[in-house]
Scaffold this active site. Structure first.
Site, PDB file in Angstrom:
ATOM      1  N   THR A 108      -2.052  -3.916   7.938  1.00 41.34           N
ATOM      2  CA  THR A 108      -2.940  -2.955   7.255  1.00 41.34           C
ATOM      3  C   THR A 108      -2.601  -1.537   7.729  1.00 41.34           C
ATOM      4  O   THR A 108      -2.012  -1.377   8.801  1.00 41.34           O
ATOM      5  CB  THR A 108      -4.426  -3.260   7.560  1.00 41.34           C
ATOM      6  OG1 THR A 108      -4.607  -3.252   8.976  1.00 41.34           O
ATOM      7  CG2 THR A 108      -4.832  -4.617   7.017  1.00 41.34           C
TER       8      THR A 108
ATOM      9  N   THR B  55      -3.820   1.529   9.145  1.00 45.83           N
ATOM     10  CA  THR B  55      -3.975   2.164  10.463  1.00 45.83           C
ATOM     11  C   THR B  55      -3.274   1.336  11.546  1.00 45.83           C
ATOM     12  O   THR B  55      -2.555   1.863  12.392  1.00 45.83           O
ATOM     13  CB  THR B  55      -5.470   2.303  10.818  1.00 45.83           C
ATOM     14  OG1 THR B  55      -6.105   3.013   9.763  1.00 45.83           O
ATOM     15  CG2 THR B  55      -5.680   3.021  12.126  1.00 45.83           C
ATOM     16  N   CYS B  56      -3.443   0.036  11.471  1.00 51.83           N
ATOM     17  CA  CYS B  56      -2.892  -0.835  12.511  1.00 51.83           C
ATOM     18  C   CYS B  56      -1.367  -0.728  12.559  1.00 51.83           C
ATOM     19  O   CYS B  56      -0.772  -0.679  13.631  1.00 51.83           O
ATOM     20  CB  CYS B  56      -3.276  -2.283  12.220  1.00 51.83           C
ATOM     21  SG  CYS B  56      -4.987  -2.465  11.707  1.00 51.83           S
ATOM     22  N   THR B  57      -0.776  -0.676  11.387  1.00 56.42           N
ATOM     23  CA  THR B  57       0.687  -0.719  11.303  1.00 56.42           C
ATOM     24  C   THR B  57       1.292   0.664  11.538  1.00 56.42           C
ATOM     25  O   THR B  57       2.366   0.800  12.104  1.00 56.42           O
ATOM     26  CB  THR B  57       1.103  -1.234   9.908  1.00 56.42           C
ATOM     27  OG1 THR B  57       0.369  -2.415   9.611  1.00 56.42           O
ATOM     28  CG2 THR B  57       2.584  -1.530   9.845  1.00 56.42           C
TER      29      THR B  57
ATOM     30  N   ILE C 161      -0.697   0.154  16.664  1.00 56.52           N
ATOM     31  CA  ILE C 161       0.126  -0.759  17.492  1.00 56.52           C
ATOM     32  C   ILE C 161       1.500  -0.170  17.849  1.00 56.52           C
ATOM     33  O   ILE C 161       1.924  -0.288  19.014  1.00 56.52           O
ATOM     34  CB  ILE C 161       0.253  -2.126  16.807  1.00 56.52           C
ATOM     35  CG1 ILE C 161      -1.142  -2.739  16.611  1.00 56.52           C
ATOM     36  CG2 ILE C 161       1.110  -3.072  17.642  1.00 56.52           C
ATOM     37  CD1 ILE C 161      -2.016  -2.758  17.868  1.00 56.52           C
TER      38      ILE C 161
END
Lengths: 166, 166
Positions: free
Chosen positions: A53, A55-57, A61
């Site tokens: 998704t 923000t996560c990608t 992270i």
């Protein structure tokens, strides 16, 4: 969350192996018994609402991957990226981010059960269901040293905040 | 499943675009209104229990990709790979399999709602939850021409069975 990290926490993950390095090569999920693996270690758990998704990608992270050496220099033995996605998806996500270090683990919090028990889950629409919120926890020798949840951005759960707390 | 394909079926998907070709580039999910998009078309829906899981990734979906030209020659206008994974995961799965054709869609059946309504879902352990079973459906001009569910292997839901039924 109490200072003592719960002893019965079990995640699910697929360990990275060079033989199954390709993103379409599927390993077999196995349990990750937190207490057994990390009782006398320092671990950062960074939880995300979903693999792949935005923000996560894009900005949550990858900085942990980039600064993994700094984290280890600050005493971190392992990083666990956690989501309620299943272990096959989490394994693919780790490969997509180019992570091959066995101390940088992409694990599944089945049904977000652990996150729910710690008040760190999110109820999202049907395509997503119950997910882990975006948070970071530092656990050292079974003691919780840091817990921060972000409803927006990564101010509390990003790598810089975690490094500052170590 | 009745002969008439239900009219209110909406999936969620992220359309492939060259600008977001990289697996870590996240698009935005949009609804896929089946009736509106495919009312007078021939569509193959192939559902899988999970993106990036062994059978789906190794020997169920790749043959559909390889034989997509044959499917189109047999009158198929679009293939929809469906799972209960969210649209971000389905989008990443399509990229991992190298699919760039906009008529080969990786969509999410939110909460496996459509599959449940058709008696084509699976209840799996918490890390997976309710999933779409492994099945194939051929819909032509809103009429269901073929439905096969596989509990093992891909005899009924694989591309060869679908090609034979066209």
């Amino acid at each position: 969350m109490t200072d003592k990290f719960p002893e019965d926490v079990k995640f699910l993950y697929i360990a990275y192996t060079p033989a199954k390095a390709d993103i379409t090569a599927c390993g077999i999920p196995i349990p990750l018994d937190f207490d057994k693996e990390f009782r006398d270690k320092t671990v950062v758990i960074v939880a995300i609402p979903g693999a792949f998704t935005p923000t996560c990608t894009a900005n949550h992270i990858p900085p942990f991957v980039e600064k993994f050496t700094a984290l280890k220099s600050a005493g971190v033995d392992a990083v666990i990226v956690l989501s309620a996605n299943d272990p096959f998806v989490q394994s693919a996500f780790g490969k997509a981010l180019g992570v091959t270090d066995e101390a940088f683990i992409f694990a599944s919090d089945p049904g977000a059960e652990f996150s729910k028990s710690a008040g760190l889950s999110l109820d999202l629409p049907p395509a997503f269901g119950t997910r882990t919120a975006r948070y970071a926890i530092i656990v050292s020798n079974g003691v919780v040293k840091y817990v921060e949840k972000d409803s927006e951005g990564v101010a509390g759960s990003g790598v810089d905040a975690v490094l500052a707390a170590l």
